[in-house]
Design an enzyme around this catalytic site. Structure first.
Site, PDB file in Angstrom:
ATOM      1  N   PHE A 196       0.843  -1.193   0.000  1.00  0.00           N
ATOM      2  CA  PHE A 196       0.000   0.000   0.000  1.00  0.00           C
ATOM      3  C   PHE A 196       0.877   1.240   0.000  1.00  0.00           C
ATOM      4  CE2 PHE A 196       0.811  -1.020   4.419  1.00  0.00           C
ATOM      5  CZ  PHE A 196       1.063   0.207   5.014  1.00  0.00           C
ATOM      6  N   CYS A 197       0.271   2.359  -0.431  1.00  0.00           N
ATOM      7  CA  CYS A 197       0.944   3.656  -0.409  1.00  0.00           C
ATOM      8  C   CYS A 197      -0.128   4.727  -0.277  1.00  0.00           C
ATOM      9  CB  CYS A 197       1.797   3.860  -1.650  1.00  0.00           C
ATOM     10  SG  CYS A 197       0.872   3.726  -3.204  1.00  0.00           S
ATOM     11  N   THR A 198       0.233   5.990  -0.399  1.00  0.00           N
ATOM     12  CA  THR A 198      -0.697   7.078  -0.114  1.00  0.00           C
ATOM     13  C   THR A 198      -1.913   7.071  -1.033  1.00  0.00           C
ATOM     14  OG1 THR A 198       1.177   8.414   0.617  1.00  0.00           O
ATOM     15  CG2 THR A 198      -0.910   9.563   0.219  1.00  0.00           C
TER      16      THR A 198
END
Length: 324
Positions: A196-198
């Site tokens: 996951f990331c922003t």
């Protein structure tokens, strides 16, 4: 017509509460496509943003577009319609939120080699990516024993918040991720990988990279942390802390409500309320992380910038040194 805002979206805009029209709309976006002449797209895009009162930062490269912009409702709609009319961008998606004040001081459209820099030749999210996982399905996936959850963001972002049980690679930049993976891949033998990331863009590249490295079961959070915080009720959430964002809000929590963190005027890393109480913190000049990173000449320059910002604030103006 390609690039036009759909009538259903226009209807939704009209139904929004009247007071929302007074708040800047923030649109975070990215789209991978092939631009043969990104330099030729820059001028018209920048001119349109300036005309519509839209501020923020957009990156253009041969692989697509990435960035965050803010402005009045009509201005954001116009710029988004322009972006969706660019070659291969009809399917561009974005995530919206609101802020009480304009989170950017100016508009920048930059040309880059990559819209998110990984630095690995041949990585191409248009060819293949991991399995998208909707926010409502994410909790079940990352709670499964055979799934390893990896946070692909930088160390200063992770310091504000992450998912329960997630692995923090401790990278200073996204360029460091491939080397970290090579050094740690044996830790994840026989594991499915969830990343996951922003907003989702880094996972487009990191999942493509892992697939090229022979990892078969790769997943990533569709829409990123921002979509999860928007959609997931806090009572059911596995997110801990706040999410760093690249604008004057610094961080957001559930419901994309602006958080309590600020940004260091020197190194631009986030500073928590506790960090602002630290003896090594000086507003606009240094924080506990960077207190030894700058010379006295630098600090004198930072103090003068901070003084000018305070004077501009007293006049009801925004100094460009305030960020954005």
């Amino acid at each position: 017509m390609p690039g036009a805002v759909a009538s259903s979206e226009r209807l939704e805009i009209r139904r929004r509460p009247a007071h929302e029209g007074l708040m800047p709309v923030i649109a975070a976006l990215y789209h991978f496509t092939r631009f043969d002449d990104p330099a030729g797209l820059r001028g018209p895009l920048l001119d349109l943003c300036l005309k519509e009162g839209v501020k923020g930062s957009l990156l253009l490269a041969s692989e697509g577009v990435n960035g965050t912009i803010a402005g009045p409702r009509d201005g954001i709609d116009t710029v988004l319609a322009h972006l969706r009319a660019l070659p291969g961008c009809a399917g561009l998606e974005w995530k919206e939120s609101h802020a009480g004040d304009m989170p950017f001081g100016r508009m920048k459209v930059k040309l880059k080699r990559e819209i998110v820099t990984m630095g690995v030749p041949g990585v191409d999210p248009r060819a293949s990516v991991g399995h998208y996982v909707a926010p409502q399905d994410w909790n079940a996936l990352i709670s499964t024993p055979d799934v390893a959850v990896i946070d692909t963001r930088n160390d200063y972002e992770v310091s504000l918040g992450t998912f329960r049980g997630a692995v923090d690679p401790g990278t200073r930049s996204f360029r460091d991720f491939p080397a970290w993976w090579e050094a740690n891949r044996e830790r994840f033998h026989n594991k499915r990988i969830a990343m996951f990331c922003t907003g989702g863009i880094r996972c487009e590249k990191s999942t493509n990279y892992l697939l090229s490295q022979g990892v078969s079961d790769v997943f990533h959070l569709k829409g990123g942390i921002l979509k999860y915080l928007e959609d997931m009720p806090q009572a059911d959430s596995l997110w801990q802390g706040e999410c760093y964002v690249f604008d004057a809000r610094v961080s957001v929590g559930h419901g994309l409500v602006p958080g309590a963190n600020s940004s260091c005027g020197a190194c631009r890393r986030p500073v928590t309320p506790e960090g602002r109480m630290h003896p090594d913190y000086e507003e606009g000049v240094c924080c506990p992380v960077c207190v030894n990173d700058y010379s006295e000449t630098d600090r004198a320059r930072f103090r003068e910038r901070q003084r000018q910002m305070k004077l501009a604030e007293a006049r009801g103006e925004r100094h460009l040194g305030a960020g954005g």
